[in-house]
Scaffold this active site. Structure first.
Site, mmCIF file in Angstrom:
data_model
loop_
_atom_site.group_PDB
_atom_site.id
_atom_site.type_symbol
_atom_site.label_atom_id
_atom_site.label_comp_id
_atom_site.label_asym_id
_atom_site.label_seq_id
_atom_site.Cartn_x
_atom_site.Cartn_y
_atom_site.Cartn_z
ATOM 1 N N ASP A 194 78.809 16.104 50.482
ATOM 2 C CA ASP A 194 77.127 16.405 49.454
ATOM 3 C C ASP A 194 76.399 16.378 50.332
ATOM 4 O OD1 ASP A 194 75.545 16.471 48.257
ATOM 5 O OD2 ASP A 194 75.943 14.131 47.401
ATOM 6 N N SER A 236 70.208 14.748 38.948
ATOM 7 C CA SER A 236 70.759 14.124 39.765
ATOM 8 C C SER A 236 69.601 13.918 40.564
ATOM 9 C CB SER A 236 71.867 14.505 40.187
ATOM 10 O OG SER A 236 72.667 15.188 41.014
ATOM 11 N N HIS A 288 72.539 15.950 48.387
ATOM 12 C CA HIS A 288 72.024 14.890 47.100
ATOM 13 C C HIS A 288 71.289 14.089 48.663
ATOM 14 C CE1 HIS A 288 73.780 15.259 43.590
ATOM 15 N NE2 HIS A 288 73.575 15.224 43.105
#
Ligand SMILES: *[C@@H]1O[C@H](CO)[C@@H](O)[C@H](O)[C@H]1NC(C)=O
Ligand SMILES: *[C@@H]1O[C@H](CO)[C@@H](O)[C@H](O)[C@H]1NC(C)=O
Ligand SMILES: *[C@@H]1O[C@H](CO)[C@@H](O)[C@H](O)[C@H]1NC(C)=O
Ligand SMILES: *[C@@H]1O[C@H](CO)[C@@H](O)[C@H](O)[C@H]1NC(C)=O
Length: 425
Positions: A399, A159, A402
């Site tokens: 998160d 990702s 990312h």
């Protein structure tokens, strides 16, 4: 040793492993990469992908063109040489801000579209990376498209690869509307766009280990890696790809059984007697080596994006205030996992480059050190839309891995364009 046996070797300790997982950073990665994100419906994004709005500003007409020319000059100065050491430098204020935003680009994964999810501060958008020895020109989408004219650039990895891909597609969309010509896999794992204006193809291939194998799924609670060959999902397409951008790392921390040439090498996070714990660093090295060999063997260009650091910094991923910084760090040296993963990648990159002896274009996109200075660049609680709309909860999912888009990853693509520029001089 068959698949069944490996499953046994883990199932004995399954409960213990799960307990450990719940308490270790591995759990963070598991959760960040899987559970929360799989609940987001990417289909809703698909429609908007096809109609990306073009922003009005282009880099050449902005008020900073003089500044850019200077930056261009200083980069040109070292043309035909290796890139300047852009890894040492600092983040400095940049009033211009990003080329695109969360409402102009339709391809940003919801959980990384921090603006749309209500992140209140915007200061994190106004920084640029200033290497000590040179300047990085602002991203010039037309230049990129010219450099890749009639070519196909593919991101391969996890990702983080998707994060960088989406940044690139957003940046390019400011000058040319792409057609999404292929889409497959849950969570947009495989996609391909065509920029008709320049006959440029940009794609992404989900392959978090790069090499062949199987990801853990319903009835397989660990990953299986075959270290001697690349994953056919992208390997079979190499013929049609000109430039491969590789970006992986975090998935190697998961429990796994490793194979090489048909026999078991060992395991990671597997405590059963038949599986020897061998850690993941050497495995990571082998996976990178196999990949670089395969891409170079096919005489494709390859860019290796180095390990992308997270900023949980020891806090549980659901603790309030994890990665809630609003400014970059000024000085923070690489350490631990970040240091080791990057070192392995750089060593393998250098070895592959020496082996290729100038016959294959191979470059590292060495972003780890600059990225570790950006604790402010992650979605944090804004991985979900408006997390504080009903007040401030005790626990909130974060998160810290990312990157928000727009965000620090845009800089990675600014550096990538310089890599391509040198190759095409
Ligand atoms: C995003 O960009 C568009 C086009 O430049 C602009 O109209 C809009 O105001 C921007 N939105 C935000 C929130 O900055
Ligand atoms: C477009 O690019 C592809 C390679 O990506 C090439 O095969 C094809 O010939 C190009 N088309 C034109 C019209 O140049
Ligand atoms: C361990 O491996 C041996 C030989 O491959 C096999 O006979 C045995 O059943 C295995 N034991 C377990 C607990 O899986
Ligand atoms: C970050 O979170 C901590 C803990 O909740 C809080 O004390 C601090 O004020 C927060 N900082 C910012 C900039 O929001």
């Amino acid at each position: 040793m068959g698949l069944k046996e490996q499953q046994n070797c883990l199932s004995q300790r399954k409960i213990i492993v799960y307990m450990i997982l719940a308490l270790t950073p591995i759990a963070l990665f598991r959760l960040c990469f899987n559970n929360p994100f799989s609940t987001i419906d990417d289909n809703s994004l698909l429609d908007s992908t096809a109609h990306v709005v073009i922003t009005n500003y282009s880099s050449s007409s902005s008020s900073s063109s003089h500044e850019e020319e200077e930056a261009q000059e200083s980069f040109d100065h070292i043309k035909n040489e290796a890139l300047c050491d852009y890894t040492e430098g600092k983040w400095i204020r940049d009033e211009i801000g990003p080329l695109y935003n969360g409402s102009t680009c339709g391809t940003i994964k919801e959980g990384q579209n921090c603006f749309r999810h209500g992140r209140p501060d915007s200061g994190y958008l106004y920084w640029k990376w200033k290497p000590n020895q040179c300047d990085i020109p602002r991203f010039d989408a037309n230049r990129f498209l010219d450099l890749m004219k009639n070519k196909h650039l593919a991101f391969v990895g996890d990702s983080m690869a998707r994060n960088q891909l989406e940044s690139l597609v957003c940046l390019l969309s400011t000058v040319s509307i792409p057609d999404l010509i292929y889409r497959n896999g849950e969570d947009n794992k495989f996609r391909k766009w065509r920029f008709e204006s320049h006959n440029v193809t940009v794609s992404v291939y989900w392959s978090p280990f790069l090499v062949a194998g199987e990801e853990k799924s319903g009835n397989l609670d660990h990953n299986v890696l075959q270290l001697d060959r690349v994953n056919e999902k992208w390997g079979n397409d190499l013929e049609s790809i000109d430039t491969v951008v590789v970006s992986v790392g975090h998935w190697f921390l998961h429990p796994a059984v490793y194979y090489e040439s048909g026999s078991v090498l060992g395991c990671h996070s597997c405590e059963a007697s038949n599986c020897t714990e061998i850690g993941f660093y050497d495995i990571f090295r082998k996976a990178i080596r196999t990949t670089l060999k395969a891409v170079a063997g096919n005489r494709r260009e390859v860019i290796l994006t180095t390990f992308s650091p997270s900023h949980f910094e020891g806090r549980p991923w659901d603790s309030l205030g994890a990665c809630n910084m609003t400014e970059p760090y000024e000085g923070k040296v690489l350490e631990g996992l970040d240091l080791d993963m990057r070192r392995i990648e750089m060593e393998e990159f250098k070895a592959a480059k020496a082996e290729a002896a100038g016959e294959v274009r191979l470059e590292a996109l060495d972003v780890t050190a600059m990225s570790v200075l950006r604790p402010d660049g992650h979605p944090g609680p804004y991985m979900y839309a408006f997390p504080f709309k009903n007040g401030v909860p005790e626990r909130v999912h974060n998160d810290c891995l990312h990157w928000c888009l727009p965000g620090p990853v845009d800089t990675w693509n600014e550096i990538m364009i310089e890599v391509l520029r040198r190759w095409r001089v």
